[in-house]
Every structure is written in structure tokens, then in C-alpha cells.
Design an enzyme around this catalytic site. Structure first.
Site, PDB file in Angstrom:
ATOM      1  N   TYR A 144       5.711  33.894   9.517  1.00 21.79           N
ATOM      2  CA  TYR A 144       5.921  34.767  10.674  1.00 21.79           C
ATOM      3  C   TYR A 144       7.070  35.703  10.343  1.00 21.79           C
ATOM      4  O   TYR A 144       8.122  35.258   9.875  1.00 21.79           O
ATOM      5  CB  TYR A 144       6.268  33.915  11.897  1.00 21.79           C
ATOM      6  CG  TYR A 144       6.578  34.703  13.147  1.00 21.79           C
ATOM      7  CD1 TYR A 144       5.559  35.338  13.865  1.00 21.79           C
ATOM      8  CD2 TYR A 144       7.888  34.798  13.622  1.00 21.79           C
ATOM      9  CE1 TYR A 144       5.837  36.052  15.014  1.00 21.79           C
ATOM     10  CE2 TYR A 144       8.170  35.517  14.783  1.00 21.79           C
ATOM     11  CZ  TYR A 144       7.151  36.133  15.469  1.00 21.79           C
ATOM     12  OH  TYR A 144       7.423  36.843  16.619  1.00 21.79           O
ATOM     13  N   ASP A 239      11.835  37.428   3.242  1.00 19.92           N
ATOM     14  CA  ASP A 239      12.256  37.375   4.633  1.00 19.92           C
ATOM     15  C   ASP A 239      13.164  36.162   4.790  1.00 19.92           C
ATOM     16  O   ASP A 239      12.702  35.025   4.890  1.00 19.92           O
ATOM     17  CB  ASP A 239      11.016  37.273   5.535  1.00 19.92           C
ATOM     18  CG  ASP A 239      11.391  37.204   7.009  1.00 19.92           C
ATOM     19  OD1 ASP A 239      12.576  36.969   7.313  1.00 19.92           O
ATOM     20  OD2 ASP A 239      10.488  37.380   7.852  1.00 19.92           O
ATOM     21  N   LYS A 267      19.620  37.106  12.895  1.00 23.80           N
ATOM     22  CA  LYS A 267      20.775  36.925  13.786  1.00 23.80           C
ATOM     23  C   LYS A 267      21.909  36.091  13.206  1.00 23.80           C
ATOM     24  O   LYS A 267      23.011  36.087  13.762  1.00 23.80           O
ATOM     25  CB  LYS A 267      20.292  36.329  15.104  1.00 23.80           C
ATOM     26  CG  LYS A 267      19.325  35.163  14.920  1.00 23.80           C
ATOM     27  CD  LYS A 267      18.145  35.232  15.894  1.00 23.80           C
ATOM     28  CE  LYS A 267      17.058  34.253  15.505  1.00 23.80           C
ATOM     29  NZ  LYS A 267      15.770  34.803  15.202  1.00 23.80           N
TER      30      LYS A 267
HETATM   31  N1  HOZ Z   1       9.755  32.853  17.198  1.00 18.93           N
HETATM   32  C1  HOZ Z   1      10.986  32.168  17.281  1.00 18.93           C
HETATM   33  C2  HOZ Z   1      11.014  30.953  16.446  1.00 18.93           C
HETATM   34  N2  HOZ Z   1      10.416  31.037  15.197  1.00 18.93           N
HETATM   35  C3  HOZ Z   1      11.329  31.796  18.688  1.00 18.93           C
HETATM   36  C4  HOZ Z   1      12.184  32.817  19.289  1.00 18.93           C
HETATM   37  C5  HOZ Z   1      12.766  32.473  20.629  1.00 18.93           C
HETATM   38  O1  HOZ Z   1      12.071  31.979  21.498  1.00 18.93           O
HETATM   39  O2  HOZ Z   1      13.950  32.730  20.823  1.00 18.93           O
END
Ligand code: HOZ
Length: 423
Positions: A144, A239, A267
Site C-alpha cells: 500500500y 516506500d 510522518k
Molecule cells: N492506512 C493506515 C495504516 N496502514 C491507517 C491510517 C490511519 O487510519 O490513520
């Protein structure tokens, strides 16, 4: 455990926010039940609006390597606040952050700050396409890379959790620019290069996958990616939104000794505040406006609060290289408590307990997991005050704020919860 207030808030949220959440995995559709609304965090702990206390293993999905409200990060944010919250003009600390990133991840010869991992991967792909003058990207099934249109193809994380097919709203022309192959499969990758000869701009990969659960690269896989991309004049994009500064201070690329052309970071470079970056070879990054013709911009890019927090985070890591041994040891203890019929994948402080007896090496094997049992396990852990990612297709993260006593308590809770889930 009372959850009255969280339940009330979830009902209210659903009237005004789609699904009641601002990011799908948070709605707990992968495990059932009503998500807890968080009041505050401190160190390894989260406290919900009903005053329940949990040991947190999400850590804002990775970046809180030092736990919640680490004093050095809070001090940096407070100091930044005295100067202002947003300027839309350059600041000296942005240079310092870029220089620090380059020092720690030397393949990132030049760095551009953005606001989220999605923005970083979207921009890196645009740069790769502009630089190579080719359109096709190869991604791996179950990886992802944020909700970038062209990358929402066989994606992991929330897409896998909700069992969604490729997302409506993505024009066919966009998804047609993406070719997917199974993770850890170099033969399939070579075949894809043969099928699209001379048209592939880049291969993008999570070097340690965290978005279909934690899946490490097989021996030689990343090296193979490097060789094959170079042979075909395509760029390799790592990534490292999850792995950057998490699996090692130089990210997965230092752990596996791979030099990508471009890297994306999330982040973690803001100590949890909204910021991200992409960067890499100087000749490629020089194509970005205003040095070059590839456009990418943003008012909040390099936001002073996030930059201040990020610098504090990276300086702490530089000053305390021993944290990786501590994290490794703590997470190793969690890994060791799983019964034989649960498969554990772990790299450093990223880990997943998969409810399957198969080796989990790619998306297909991850999907052999029994998600109903995972849901039972999740809720049994929650009852015991342990807050795990609410999906089988995510990784958990340990922070330096997790004490030995936290790990002991988690191991005890896990043993009881495995027994409940597997009965
Ligand atoms: N897609 C995020 C984890 N792989 C979750 C993001 C979130 O809900 O803060």
C-alpha cells in the site's frame, strides 16, 4: 470495561463523517465492534473517552518510535509555536531537516518535504515518469502506497481489510499505468518487464511490507529488484513510510544495503506530525520545479511545527543508536509468545501475528489467515488493555516508551488471548 461514550461518539460521527472515521481502518470493520475514541496518549499508553487505559501498539501507524508526548518532541513543538504555525515561505529548519535526512539516508541526495505519505508516493511517481519519459509503474500485490489513484490496484491496508476490489473513481487510464506482481517474486517481475519492454518508469515497493501485515523481503529479493530495474533503465522507489527510521536509523535500505533511486518517508520525520518527504538521486530530483519542469507544490509543505518536531525526533535517534537493540529485544519477546499454529513475521520493532500455519511471504499467503480468529484475538487483547491494529492486514509497532513491564503484561495477555481465539 465501559465503552458508553465511545459508542455514543461513533454514532454521532457516522452522521457527519463517512463511516464515522477519517481513515477507513479506524472503523474496526476488520474486527467488528465500535472503535474507541481517544482522549489522550502518554508514553506507551492511550486513554479513551471512557477513561480506559491501553498499552498502544499502533503508535500512529509507526511514527511514534519514542511513544506519545516525548518531552524532546513536545519542547520542539512548543518552541516552534513561539515563532508561528505556518509561513508558506522557506525557513532555515527545513534545510536542517533535509540535511539530517540526507545524513541518515545517504541515497536521498536531495529531499522535498510534503505533507503525507500519499503525497510523497504520488510525487515520486510523477518524477519517475517525467525523468524516464515512461508511464508504467510496477507495484506489488498487497503493498500500500497511500491512496494515489494509480496505486489503488491490489492494494493492502484498508483496501485489503475491507476486501474492496480496486476503487471506483479511479479512471481506467490511470490504473492501466500500473502493473502488479506478487511480492517476493522476481520471476514475475522479470516477466512484467518483458511484457512492457521499454515502458516501465519505476518499480515501487515497501522494502519490508507493513500493509498486508508485516512481510519481510525474501533473501535476494531487494537486490534482485535493484539489478532488474537498473538493467531496464527503470527507477527503484523504496516506500519507507513505515520502515524509515523504524527498522534501522538508515531505514530498510541500510538494513538490506540497497541503494534506491528514490525514497519516500512519512510522518516519522515529523515525530508523528503531518509531514512526509521524497528524495533521492540529485540528477532525478533536479527535474522538480522550480529547478526543472516537473510540478509539485504545497503551502503546508515544510510546516514549521512538523519540521521542528521531526528534527527533534531524528536528533534523538542519532544521539541514541542503542534504541534499536532495545526495540528489537522487546519485540522479539512479543514474537516468541505465539503458539505454533500462529505465524509470526517480524523485522525489528514491526511485527504481525498471522492466524495461519502457512509461511506468510506475499498477499496470497497473508490471505490464508483466519480473520475471524484474528478479530477474537484483537478483542480479547483489548479487554486486557492492549490496543492492537484493528486488522490482520496491518503491522504492530513497539516504541521506546514500552517498558519491560508493558511487554510482560502484553505477553501474558497474548497467551490468554491466543487460547481464546484458537479454542
Ligand atoms: N492506512 C493506515 C495504516 N496502514 C491507517 C491510517 C490511519 O487510519 O490513520
Amino acid at each position: 470495561m465501559s465503552t458508553e461514550r465511545s459508542t455514543e461518539l461513533f454514532e454521532r460521527a457516522q452522521l457527519v463523517i463517512p463511516g464515522g472515521v477519517n481513515s477507513p481502518v479506524r472503523a474496526w470493520r476488520g474486527v467488528g465492534g465500535s472503535p474507541r475514541f481517544i482522549k489522550c496518549g502518554q508514553g506507551s499508553r492511550l486513554f479513551d473517552v471512557d477513561d480506559n487505559e491501553y498499552i498502544d501498539y499502533i503508535g500512529s501507524w509507526g511514527p511514534l518510535l519514542l511513544g506519545h508526548r516525548h518531552p524532546e518532541i513536545l519542547d520542539a513543538i512548543n518552541e516552534a509555536l513561539t515563532r508561528g504555525t505556518s509561513f508558506g515561505a522557506p525557513t532555515e529548519l527545513e534545510i536542517e531537516l533535509a540535511e539530517t535526512i540526507r545524513e541518515m539516508v545517504p541515497s536521498m541526495q536531495m529531499v522535498r518535504l510534503v505533507n503525507s505519505g500519499t503525497e510523497a508516493t504520488m510525487s515520486a511517481l510523477r518524477v519517475a515518469r517525467g525523468f524516464t519519459k515512461r508511464d508504467i509503474t510496477i507495484k506489488f500485490e498487497g503493498c500500500y502506497h497511500g491512496h494515489v489513484d494509480s496505486l489503488l490496484v491490489k492494494a493492502g491496508s484498508g483496501v485489503a481489510t475491507l476486501g474492496l476490489p480496486d476503487s471506483p473513481g479511479v479512471p481506467k487510464g490511470f490504473s492501466d499505468t500500473t502493473v502488479t506482481v506478487p511480492f517476493n517474486n522476481l520471476e514475475a517481475l522479470e516477466q512484467a518487464f518483458r511484457n512492457h519492454s521499454g515502458k516501465i518508469a519505476a518499480v515501487i515497493v515497501e522494502p519490508v511490507c507493513g500493509n498486508m501485515g508485516c512481510i519481510p523481503p525474501a533473501a535476494g529479493f531487494l537486490e534482485g529488484l535493484r539489478t532488474i530495474t537498473a538493467q531496464h533503465g527503470a527507477l527503484l522507489i523504496l516506500d519507507e513510510v513505515m520502515t524509515g527510521f523504524r527498522v534501522a536509523s538508515g531505514g530498510a535500505q541500510s538494513l538490506y544495503d540497497i541503494k534506491p533511486d528514490l525514497t519516500t518517508l512519512g510522518k516519522v520525520i515529523g515525530g508523528g506530525l503531518p509531514i512526509a518527504a521524497y528524495g533521492g538521486r540529485k540528477d532525478i530530483m533536479s527535474y522538480i520545479a522550480p529547478s526543472g519542469p516537473i510540478y509539485q507544490a504545497g503551502t503546508l509543505s515544510g510546516n514549521p511545527l512538523a519540521v521542528g518536531a521531526g528534527l527533534a525526533m531524528l536528533r534523538h535517534i542519532q544521539a541514541h543508536p542503542e534504541i534499536y537493540d532495545t526495540l528489537n529485544e522487546a519485540t522479539g519477546r512479543l514474537a516468541a509468545c505465539a503458539p505454533e499454529n500462529v505465524t509470526v513475521n517480524r523485522i525489528g520493532s514491526m511485527m504481525t501475528w498471522f492466524f495461519t500455519t502457512e509461511n506468510v511471504t506475499d498477499y496470497d499467503s497473508a490471505k490464508t489467515s483466519d480473520t475471524v480468529r484474528f478479530g477474537k484475538f484483537f478483542h480479547a487483547m483489548l479487554e486486557r488493555g492492549i490496543y492492537l491494529p484493528p486488522s490482520q492486514y496491518e503491522a504492530l509497532f513497539v516504541s521506546t516508551a514500552h517498558s519491560e513491564a508493558d511487554i510482560d503484561r502484553t505477553v501474558e495477555a497474548a497467551k490468554e488471548s491466543f487460547a481464546i481465539a484458537l479454542e
